[in-house]
Structures are given as C-alpha cells and as structure tokens.
Design an enzyme around this catalytic site. Structure first.
Site, mmCIF file in Angstrom:
data_model
loop_
_atom_site.group_PDB
_atom_site.id
_atom_site.type_symbol
_atom_site.label_atom_id
_atom_site.label_comp_id
_atom_site.label_asym_id
_atom_site.label_seq_id
_atom_site.Cartn_x
_atom_site.Cartn_y
_atom_site.Cartn_z
ATOM 1 N N ARG A 147 0.850 -1.178 0.000
ATOM 2 C CA ARG A 147 0.000 0.000 0.000
ATOM 3 C C ARG A 147 0.889 1.232 0.000
ATOM 4 N NH1 ARG A 147 -3.738 2.286 4.844
ATOM 5 N NH2 ARG A 147 -1.757 3.364 5.265
ATOM 6 N N TYR A 159 -3.078 11.587 6.403
ATOM 7 C CA TYR A 159 -3.302 10.237 6.881
ATOM 8 C C TYR A 159 -2.214 9.299 6.385
ATOM 9 C CZ TYR A 159 -4.350 5.458 6.673
ATOM 10 O OH TYR A 159 -4.213 4.115 6.790
ATOM 11 N N ASP A 210 -5.050 3.999 -0.076
ATOM 12 C CA ASP A 210 -6.171 4.235 0.830
ATOM 13 C C ASP A 210 -6.558 5.713 0.772
ATOM 14 O OD1 ASP A 210 -6.759 3.256 4.325
ATOM 15 O OD2 ASP A 210 -8.029 4.264 2.849
ATOM 16 N N HIS A 212 -9.099 6.927 2.247
ATOM 17 C CA HIS A 212 -9.512 7.170 3.634
ATOM 18 C C HIS A 212 -10.718 8.107 3.721
ATOM 19 C CE1 HIS A 212 -8.560 7.145 8.029
ATOM 20 N NE2 HIS A 212 -7.992 6.014 7.677
ATOM 21 N N GLU A 236 -8.971 2.169 -1.855
ATOM 22 C CA GLU A 236 -9.741 1.869 -0.643
ATOM 23 C C GLU A 236 -10.455 3.103 -0.094
ATOM 24 O OE1 GLU A 236 -7.220 0.089 2.265
ATOM 25 O OE2 GLU A 236 -8.441 0.764 3.932
ATOM 26 N N GLU A 262 -13.730 -1.320 6.303
ATOM 27 C CA GLU A 262 -13.062 -1.471 7.609
ATOM 28 C C GLU A 262 -13.866 -0.806 8.724
ATOM 29 O OE1 GLU A 262 -9.300 0.479 6.632
ATOM 30 O OE2 GLU A 262 -9.765 1.960 8.153
ATOM 31 N N ARG A 283 -13.811 -5.149 3.363
ATOM 32 C CA ARG A 283 -12.703 -5.038 4.320
ATOM 33 C C ARG A 283 -13.115 -5.252 5.777
ATOM 34 N NH1 ARG A 283 -7.913 -3.769 4.483
ATOM 35 N NH2 ARG A 283 -8.005 -1.713 5.444
ATOM 36 N N GLU A 339 -4.486 -7.310 5.299
ATOM 37 C CA GLU A 339 -3.607 -6.193 5.670
ATOM 38 C C GLU A 339 -2.661 -6.646 6.766
ATOM 39 O OE1 GLU A 339 -5.694 -2.710 6.930
ATOM 40 O OE2 GLU A 339 -3.907 -1.465 6.927
ATOM 41 N N TRP A 403 -11.631 12.485 8.074
ATOM 42 C CA TRP A 403 -10.206 12.115 8.285
ATOM 43 C C TRP A 403 -9.970 10.740 7.705
ATOM 44 C CZ3 TRP A 403 -8.086 8.005 11.128
ATOM 45 C CH2 TRP A 403 -6.669 8.041 11.167
#
Ligand code: CS2
Ligand code: MG
Length: 403
Positions: A147, A159, A210, A212, A236, A262, A283, A339, A403
């Site tokens: 990643r 991030y 990601d 995010h 992601e 996630e 995820r 991950e 975030w």
C-alpha cells in the site's frame, strides 16, 4: 464446558488494546479482541457492565446461540461498540471450542482453502522520493502487495504518514489533533506518486492506495480514472460509504478496483455494495464486524457476487484479531488480501502468538485455538492512556472534513 468467569483487560503497550478473557470449568481460557481505536473504554464498559454478567454459567460451546443472544438481546442493534463487544465474545468462544477440540481454529471453519495468506504492507513516505524508497524497502522484506501513501505538498499532516523517525500511529494525542486537508492538492499529487512508483518498480508488485473516505464520488471517480494506467490492486475507502449509491457513480467512470468496509460492523452495511457489485473487496474484519460468526456470513454473501475479502489489519487491531483473521483467511474460499501492519515489539511481547510472516505471506500456525495469548503481568505494566484519532479540517476555510 461452562463459562465460569470473564474479564476485560485494557492495556497500552505503545497503544491501547482491549482484550476479553473468558474462563471455563474445564480450565480452558479464550481470548477476544475488543479494541475500537479512540473509543476503547466504551467497549470495555459495554462488555464489563452489560455483557459479561449474562455469560457466567452459559455453555461456551453454544457460539451461535450466544451470538444471537447478544445481538437480539441488546434490542439496540448494530454499531461499532455493540458489534466489537459481540466480536470479542464470539472470538473467545471460537478460541475455546478449537482448544477443546485440540485443533487450530481454521480446521473448525472447514479446513484450509490455501497453503498461506498473502498480505500487504504499508509503504508510507514524506514525499514521492521517500515513498519510492519505502516501497523498495518493503519489496526487500518480501512483500508482493504494497500500500502506497505519501505526504502531499502543501499539507502539513496527512493520513498514513508517520512523523520522522516514528512508527505510524493514528491515535496520536490525548485530544484529537487537527490535520489540514486540500482535495485539490491531493488529486494533483497522487497520480504523480503512482507514476513514480510504477516507473521505479515495474508492473509486478500489487499496489494499493487508501483514500480514507476523503473524496466526493465524482472526485473518487476522477482519481480512479487517473490511476488506471498504474493498475492498482485496489483503491480503498474512496468516499464515505454511508451512501452505497455513491459507489455506483464511481463505478460508472473507472475500472480501478474498489475496496471498502473497515468501518463496517454488520452485514447490513455491506449488503447493498456487495449485491450490486459496487465494490471488489470487502474489508470488514473480526474485531469490528461481530466476530468470526458474522464475518463468515459477510464473506458467504460476498462470494455470491464475486466480491473477495480484504480484512482490515492495522496496528490498532490487536494480535488477537490478527490471529483470528489469519485462521479466517486460511479458510475463506473468496479470499482477496490481508492487511499486515506489524505490531511493535512491546505489543508482541504482551500478546505471544503462533502466527508467522515470511516472503509476503502469513500463516496462523497450528496451535489449538487462534494461537494468540496475553501476558497479563506484562500487560499490567502498560496502563491505558487516552488517545484520539485526528480530525481533518479544510485548509481553505477550516470547515470539518473526513479524516
Ligand atoms: C487504515 C487504518 O489500515 C487502514 O486501512 O484505514 O489505519 C485506520 O486509519 C485505522 O485503523 C483507524 O484506527
Ligand atoms: Mg483503510
């Protein structure tokens, strides 16, 4: 096998973890992870004050009945706190059942569908050059899936990027730290980042990114389209996933594979995205999605729509979750990728485990149960320290952002 005692262990070997330990009349104990980054004590209280009194005297072998009892009996269903608490109980009961059978947990799920579990690592850099170096460093460690995250020119904190010389840890302060954000600067930067990485390492490595949760659907579509030349394994959390329809718009514009989940805590979060094939990888993971019992249901639904698993595995999920997830990964037929953010040495000392890493793959080991334990005396030397995840504000006007 009767449950005779249960307690929550909160410790902070470099970061906070919440662990549930269940004891039985046969002398066996089971462990579950209940860590919810930034809201740890909410889950600790939900377990200690509301769940554990109901467990004493129950048959530890009745995993499904206990899951249904805690899910339906709560009346107030779903949510990250409730489902992390249920997950911890569920994981501990699976650990116990496997230990009672003298088998590694994956054998109770249906045996191994693969010989080993492919994992992806995090290559985080301050800038493009540093990130390319980090990708190369992780290749040398054997990772075939990497990643890629980097600092963004003009933004102070972003991030995924550690402070110089420090391990990356999102929960970085006793009150939420404030990051600044500019979508324009980010969208200008990321294609150049992947152009540099692909130019440096070629087409072989699986590269991931990601987002995010920070882009609007059309911005995510633009990014996915701009990254197509670099054929990512997945992009992601491209946009906040409360509105599954947002992913339809992304899908209409790009073939870059999408991963999400996630922050999901139940099959109901996943269902529309899976059934409409709006994502390619789901995820959700053991600790936040109701444990192994519920994660199996999510994976089985996903398998009907050619959606594969991609369990979350950041360092704010404890080694107990990693161990349980690797048993799940070894079994699940529609496995995608796991991950792997290695925990610190102090964390690994508190949580001795059977799982191993080698050449880009992991294995849960053959120890009975999920193969992870806790050294309670050592854990007691690391008391809880309140820590929050950061918040994001738009650089241009200070408005709150994702975030
Ligand atoms: C990230 C996580 O690993 C990931 O994909 O999204 O690091 C996430 O930021 C943390 O788990 C939040 O606690
Ligand atoms: Mg993520």
């Amino acid at each position: 096998m009767k449950i005779t005692a249960a307690r929550v262990i909160v410790c902070s070997p470099g970061r906070n973890f919440v662990t549930l330990k269940i004891e039985t009349d046969q002398g066996l104990t089971g462990l579950g992870d209940a860590t919810l980054n930034g809201r740890e004590l909410a889950v600790a209280s939900y377990l200690t004050d509301h769940v554990l009194p109901c467990l004493i005297g129950r048959d530890a072998h009745r995993i499904e009945d206990t899951w249904q009892y805690l899910y339906r009996g709560a009346y107030w269903r779903r949510g990250p706190v409730t489902m992390s608490a249920i997950a911890a109980v569920d994981t501990a009961l699976w650990d116990l059942k496997a230990k009672a059978a003298g088998l590694p947990l994956y054998q109770l799920l249906g045996g191994a569908s693969r010989d080993r579990v492919m994992v992806y690592c995090h290559a985080n850099g301050r800038d493009i050059e540093h990130t390319v170096d980090e990708v190369r460093r992780h290749q040398a460690l054997g990772y075939q899936a990497i990643r890629v995250q980097s600092g963004v020119p003009g933004l102070d904190k972003v991030y995924g990027v550690a402070q110089p010389g420090a391990r990356y840890e999102p929960a970085d302060a006793a009150l939420p730290s404030e990051h600044d954000w500019s979508t324009e600067k980010y969208l200008r930067h990321v294609p150049a980042l992947f152009d540099a990485v692909r130019s440096a390492v070629g087409d072989e490595p699986h590269l991931l990114h990601d987002v995010h949760h920070r882009l609007s659907p059309i911005e995510a579509a633009r990014l996915g389209k701009s990254l197509e030349p670099y054929h990512l394994f997945w992009m992601e959390d491209a946009t906040p996933a409360e509105n599954p329809d947002a992913f339809r718009l992304i899908r209409q514009h790009t073939t870059t594979p999408l991963a999400v989940g996630e922050v999901f805590n139940s099959i109901w979060d996943c269902k529309p995205l899976i059934e409409q094939q709006l994502v390619d990888y789901i995820r959700a993971t053991v600790v936040h999605a109701g444990g192994i019992t519920h994660l199996r249901r999510i994976a089985d639904l996903a398998s009907l729509y050619q959606v594969r698993t991609g369990c979350h595995g950041a360092t704010d999920l404890s080694p107990v979750c990693m161990g349980a997830a690797l048993h799940f990964d070894l079994w699940v037929p529609n496995f995608g990728l796991q991950e792997h953010m290695p925990h610190s040495e102090e964390t690994d000392a508190v949580f001795p485990h059977a799982y191993t890493y080698a050449d880009g793959f992991m294995h849960p080991g053959e120890a009975p149960g999920h193969g992870v334990d806790i050294d309670e005396a050592l854990a007691a030397r690391y008391p809880y320290q309140r820590a929050y995840l950061p918040v994001n504000r738009l650089q241009r006007d200070g408005a709150m952002w994702d975030w």
